[in-house]
Design a protein around this motif. Sequence first.
Motif, PDB file in Angstrom:
ATOM      1  N   GLY A  82      37.900  12.782  29.690  1.00  0.00           N
ATOM      2  CA  GLY A  82      38.423  11.841  28.696  1.00  0.00           C
ATOM      3  C   GLY A  82      37.933  10.423  28.949  1.00  0.00           C
ATOM      4  N   GLY A  83      38.437   9.488  28.142  1.00  0.00           N
ATOM      5  CA  GLY A  83      37.983   8.107  28.217  1.00  0.00           C
ATOM      6  C   GLY A  83      38.241   7.473  29.579  1.00  0.00           C
ATOM      7  N   VAL A  84      39.506   7.371  29.980  1.00  0.00           N
ATOM      8  CA  VAL A  84      39.832   6.776  31.273  1.00  0.00           C
ATOM      9  C   VAL A  84      39.308   7.662  32.402  1.00  0.00           C
ATOM     10  CG1 VAL A  84      41.704   6.093  32.826  1.00  0.00           C
ATOM     11  CG2 VAL A  84      41.889   5.620  30.378  1.00  0.00           C
ATOM     12  N   SER A 104      38.938  20.465  29.895  1.00  0.00           N
ATOM     13  CA  SER A 104      38.606  21.660  29.123  1.00  0.00           C
ATOM     14  C   SER A 104      37.185  22.095  29.474  1.00  0.00           C
ATOM     15  CB  SER A 104      38.655  21.351  27.631  1.00  0.00           C
ATOM     16  OG  SER A 104      39.949  21.009  27.252  1.00  0.00           O
ATOM     17  N   ARG A 106      34.653  22.632  27.823  1.00  0.00           N
ATOM     18  CA  ARG A 106      33.533  21.972  27.123  1.00  0.00           C
ATOM     19  C   ARG A 106      32.990  20.771  27.906  1.00  0.00           C
ATOM     20  NH1 ARG A 106      35.537  17.669  23.287  1.00  0.00           N
ATOM     21  NH2 ARG A 106      37.717  17.379  23.851  1.00  0.00           N
ATOM     22  N   HIS A 107      33.783  20.227  28.839  1.00  0.00           N
ATOM     23  CA  HIS A 107      33.318  19.079  29.636  1.00  0.00           C
ATOM     24  C   HIS A 107      32.703  19.496  30.975  1.00  0.00           C
ATOM     25  CE1 HIS A 107      35.389  16.378  26.916  1.00  0.00           C
ATOM     26  NE2 HIS A 107      36.560  16.905  27.191  1.00  0.00           N
ATOM     27  N   TYR A 121      42.259  23.060  33.079  1.00  0.00           N
ATOM     28  CA  TYR A 121      43.725  22.908  33.124  1.00  0.00           C
ATOM     29  C   TYR A 121      44.426  23.825  32.132  1.00  0.00           C
ATOM     30  CZ  TYR A 121      43.441  20.012  28.881  1.00  0.00           C
ATOM     31  OH  TYR A 121      43.217  19.557  27.606  1.00  0.00           O
ATOM     32  N   ARG A 122      43.658  24.388  31.180  1.00  0.00           N
ATOM     33  CA  ARG A 122      44.293  25.210  30.147  1.00  0.00           C
ATOM     34  C   ARG A 122      44.576  26.630  30.636  1.00  0.00           C
ATOM     35  NH1 ARG A 122      43.736  22.878  24.913  1.00  0.00           N
ATOM     36  NH2 ARG A 122      42.487  20.995  25.011  1.00  0.00           N
ATOM     37  N   HIS A 144      47.807  11.331  33.830  1.00  0.00           N
ATOM     38  CA  HIS A 144      48.249  10.812  32.529  1.00  0.00           C
ATOM     39  C   HIS A 144      48.979  11.912  31.753  1.00  0.00           C
ATOM     40  CE1 HIS A 144      44.938  13.299  31.471  1.00  0.00           C
ATOM     41  NE2 HIS A 144      45.082  13.088  30.184  1.00  0.00           N
ATOM     42  N   TYR A 166      50.061   7.388  34.775  1.00  0.00           N
ATOM     43  CA  TYR A 166      49.782   6.331  33.794  1.00  0.00           C
ATOM     44  C   TYR A 166      49.950   6.793  32.355  1.00  0.00           C
ATOM     45  CZ  TYR A 166      44.965   8.200  33.335  1.00  0.00           C
ATOM     46  OH  TYR A 166      43.864   8.994  33.121  1.00  0.00           O
ATOM     47  N   TYR A 204      51.248   3.087  36.583  1.00  0.00           N
ATOM     48  CA  TYR A 204      50.344   1.973  36.256  1.00  0.00           C
ATOM     49  C   TYR A 204      50.508   1.575  34.797  1.00  0.00           C
ATOM     50  CZ  TYR A 204      46.103  -0.521  35.005  1.00  0.00           C
ATOM     51  OH  TYR A 204      45.225  -1.449  34.519  1.00  0.00           O
ATOM     52  N   ILE A 206      48.602  -1.287  32.282  1.00  0.00           N
ATOM     53  CA  ILE A 206      47.529  -2.293  32.213  1.00  0.00           C
ATOM     54  C   ILE A 206      48.076  -3.688  31.899  1.00  0.00           C
ATOM     55  CG2 ILE A 206      46.988  -1.918  29.767  1.00  0.00           C
ATOM     56  CD1 ILE A 206      44.000  -2.186  30.489  1.00  0.00           C
TER      57      ILE A 206
HETATM   58  N1  LIG Z   1      49.300   3.092  31.411  1.00  0.00           N
HETATM   59  C1  LIG Z   1      48.265   2.406  30.934  1.00  0.00           C
HETATM   60  O1  LIG Z   1      48.151   1.189  31.109  1.00  0.00           O
HETATM   61  C2  LIG Z   1      47.213   3.147  30.178  1.00  0.00           C
HETATM   62  C3  LIG Z   1      45.982   2.542  29.908  1.00  0.00           C
HETATM   63  C4  LIG Z   1      45.024   3.284  29.214  1.00  0.00           C
HETATM   64  C5  LIG Z   1      45.313   4.581  28.804  1.00  0.00           C
HETATM   65  N2  LIG Z   1      46.539   5.116  29.078  1.00  0.00           N
HETATM   66  C6  LIG Z   1      46.862   6.497  28.697  1.00  0.00           C
HETATM   67  O2  LIG Z   1      45.951   7.324  29.304  1.00  0.00           O
HETATM   68  C7  LIG Z   1      45.824   8.523  28.585  1.00  0.00           C
HETATM   69  C8  LIG Z   1      44.364   8.872  28.445  1.00  0.00           C
HETATM   70  O3  LIG Z   1      43.718   7.920  27.629  1.00  0.00           O
HETATM   71  P1  LIG Z   1      42.214   8.174  27.199  1.00  0.00           P
HETATM   72  O4  LIG Z   1      41.799   7.007  26.393  1.00  0.00           O
HETATM   73  O5  LIG Z   1      41.430   8.550  28.400  1.00  0.00           O
HETATM   74  O6  LIG Z   1      42.392   9.429  26.238  1.00  0.00           O
HETATM   75  P2  LIG Z   1      41.320  10.545  25.866  1.00  0.00           P
HETATM   76  O7  LIG Z   1      39.943   9.972  25.834  1.00  0.00           O
HETATM   77  O8  LIG Z   1      41.859  11.198  24.652  1.00  0.00           O
HETATM   78  O9  LIG Z   1      41.363  11.542  27.083  1.00  0.00           O
HETATM   79  C9  LIG Z   1      42.506  12.223  27.407  1.00  0.00           C
HETATM   80  C10 LIG Z   1      42.099  13.515  28.066  1.00  0.00           C
HETATM   81  O10 LIG Z   1      43.279  14.139  28.464  1.00  0.00           O
HETATM   82  C11 LIG Z   1      42.988  15.467  28.613  1.00  0.00           C
HETATM   83  N3  LIG Z   1      44.224  16.247  28.637  1.00  0.00           N
HETATM   84  C12 LIG Z   1      45.101  16.470  27.640  1.00  0.00           C
HETATM   85  N4  LIG Z   1      46.103  17.246  28.097  1.00  0.00           N
HETATM   86  C13 LIG Z   1      45.842  17.483  29.403  1.00  0.00           C
HETATM   87  C14 LIG Z   1      46.496  18.224  30.417  1.00  0.00           C
HETATM   88  N5  LIG Z   1      47.636  18.888  30.158  1.00  0.00           N
HETATM   89  N6  LIG Z   1      45.949  18.260  31.651  1.00  0.00           N
HETATM   90  C15 LIG Z   1      44.796  17.613  31.903  1.00  0.00           C
HETATM   91  N7  LIG Z   1      44.119  16.902  30.978  1.00  0.00           N
HETATM   92  C16 LIG Z   1      44.653  16.845  29.748  1.00  0.00           C
HETATM   93  C17 LIG Z   1      42.035  15.831  27.511  1.00  0.00           C
HETATM   94  O11 LIG Z   1      41.135  16.679  28.154  1.00  0.00           O
HETATM   95  P3  LIG Z   1      40.125  17.727  27.449  1.00  0.00           P
HETATM   96  O12 LIG Z   1      39.331  16.934  26.442  1.00  0.00           O
HETATM   97  O13 LIG Z   1      39.328  18.146  28.602  1.00  0.00           O
HETATM   98  O14 LIG Z   1      40.983  18.790  26.840  1.00  0.00           O
HETATM   99  C18 LIG Z   1      41.390  14.496  27.145  1.00  0.00           C
HETATM  100  O15 LIG Z   1      40.015  14.465  27.434  1.00  0.00           O
HETATM  101  C19 LIG Z   1      46.552   8.303  27.256  1.00  0.00           C
HETATM  102  O16 LIG Z   1      47.783   8.976  27.342  1.00  0.00           O
HETATM  103  C20 LIG Z   1      46.743   6.804  27.217  1.00  0.00           C
HETATM  104  O17 LIG Z   1      47.873   6.446  26.512  1.00  0.00           O
HETATM  105  C21 LIG Z   1      47.481   4.442  29.766  1.00  0.00           C
END
Ligand SMILES: NC(=O)c1ccc[n+]([C@@H]2O[C@H](COP(=O)([O-])OP(=O)(O)OC[C@H]3O[C@@H](n4cnc5c(N)ncnc54)[C@H](OP(=O)(O)O)[C@@H]3O)[C@@H](O)[C@H]2O)c1
Length: 270
Positions: A82-84, A104, A106-107, A121-122, A144, A166, A204, A206
């Motif tokens: 994912g992004g972070v 997943s 695919r990555h 993880y699925r 997360h 986070y 955490y 931000i």
């Molecule tokens: N606390 C903070 O300050 C802060 C700052 C930034 C982001 N965040 C949070 O961080 C999270 C991720 O953000 P992002 O931008 O990286 O989102 P993203 O690009 O959508 O990536 C999230 C990833 O989470 C994975 N995922 C979903 N369910 C999962 C599980 N049960 N176990 C493991 N992986 C799982 C997905 O993986 P697959 O694609 O492989 O299925 C997806 O690639 C969000 O919830 C966001 O709100 C928090």
Amino acid sequence: MQSTGPASDAALAGQRVAVLTKVGGWASHVLADARDAVAVPDGVTAAQAEAVVVNGITAWQMLHRRARVRAGQTVLVHGAGGGVGSVLAQLALAAGVAVIGTASPRHHDALRELGVTPLDYRTGNVPGRVRELAPGGVDAVFDHVGGRSVIDSWQLLAPGGTLVAYGSASTRDDTGSKQLPVLKILARTWLWNALPNGRRACFYNIWAGKALQQSRFRARLHADLGEVLAAVRRGEVTALIGAQLPLASAAEALRLAESGTVTGKIVLTP
Ligand SMILES: NC(=O)c1ccc[n+]([C@@H]2O[C@H](COP(=O)([O-])OP(=O)(O)OC[C@H]3O[C@@H](n4cnc5c(N)ncnc54)[C@H](OP(=O)(O)O)[C@@H]3O)[C@@H](O)[C@H]2O)c1
């Protein structure tokens, strides 16, 4: 850009800059305080910079300010595709840290290419597989996912290890309070930290410190985003860009982001 002082103006004159915005960033022009602007180095495109502002600051601060990782350690990164997670995994590898990443399938090829050990993880028993790979536990977990995952993450820590929670992705579609799952994680971290077990846990955020410790918040943001942008320029971090769409197609961009079919950030261009 708002002018806040000669020093800021002089330092930023002619520079391309990046700013962390909480709201209002989806616009052709944004009024920002010059003290919040971080110079984007030559060789890093606007889209690359955009893709690592939130993800990069989050990843860097969790890795280096919260978990304080050291070369030779092993960490578990949830959502490593994912992004972070992808930025976090690359920053950890650049720091000499071994990375196990849940994602997943695919990555998985892309993660292996980076040097990450991917786990599905699925379908897989993630805690069991992590214990096989790191029998003494891992030095940090970045979670997360929330819910049950946070408890597993805590139990996977080696002595001296750090859990950095986070988010609560697993409860994202639940009805009811959005705050309650996060409050539960916070309560757990307080409890775990209160016990004499030689491990640490934190949640955490931000934005923590922005209101009450503004100059410290700003100094850290400058330093940390600067480090991330430098890592992008050096090629240590690839800013994953899934698609670039014009601002007028923001609704389509949102649908795409929510679809879970794209790897990387959806970048809006003015
Ligand atoms: N606390 C903070 O300050 C802060 C700052 C930034 C982001 N965040 C949070 O961080 C999270 C991720 O953000 P992002 O931008 O990286 O989102 P993203 O690009 O959508 O990536 C999230 C990833 O989470 C994975 N995922 C979903 N369910 C999962 C599980 N049960 N176990 C493991 N992986 C799982 C997905 O993986 P697959 O694609 O492989 O299925 C997806 O690639 C969000 O919830 C966001 O709100 C928090």
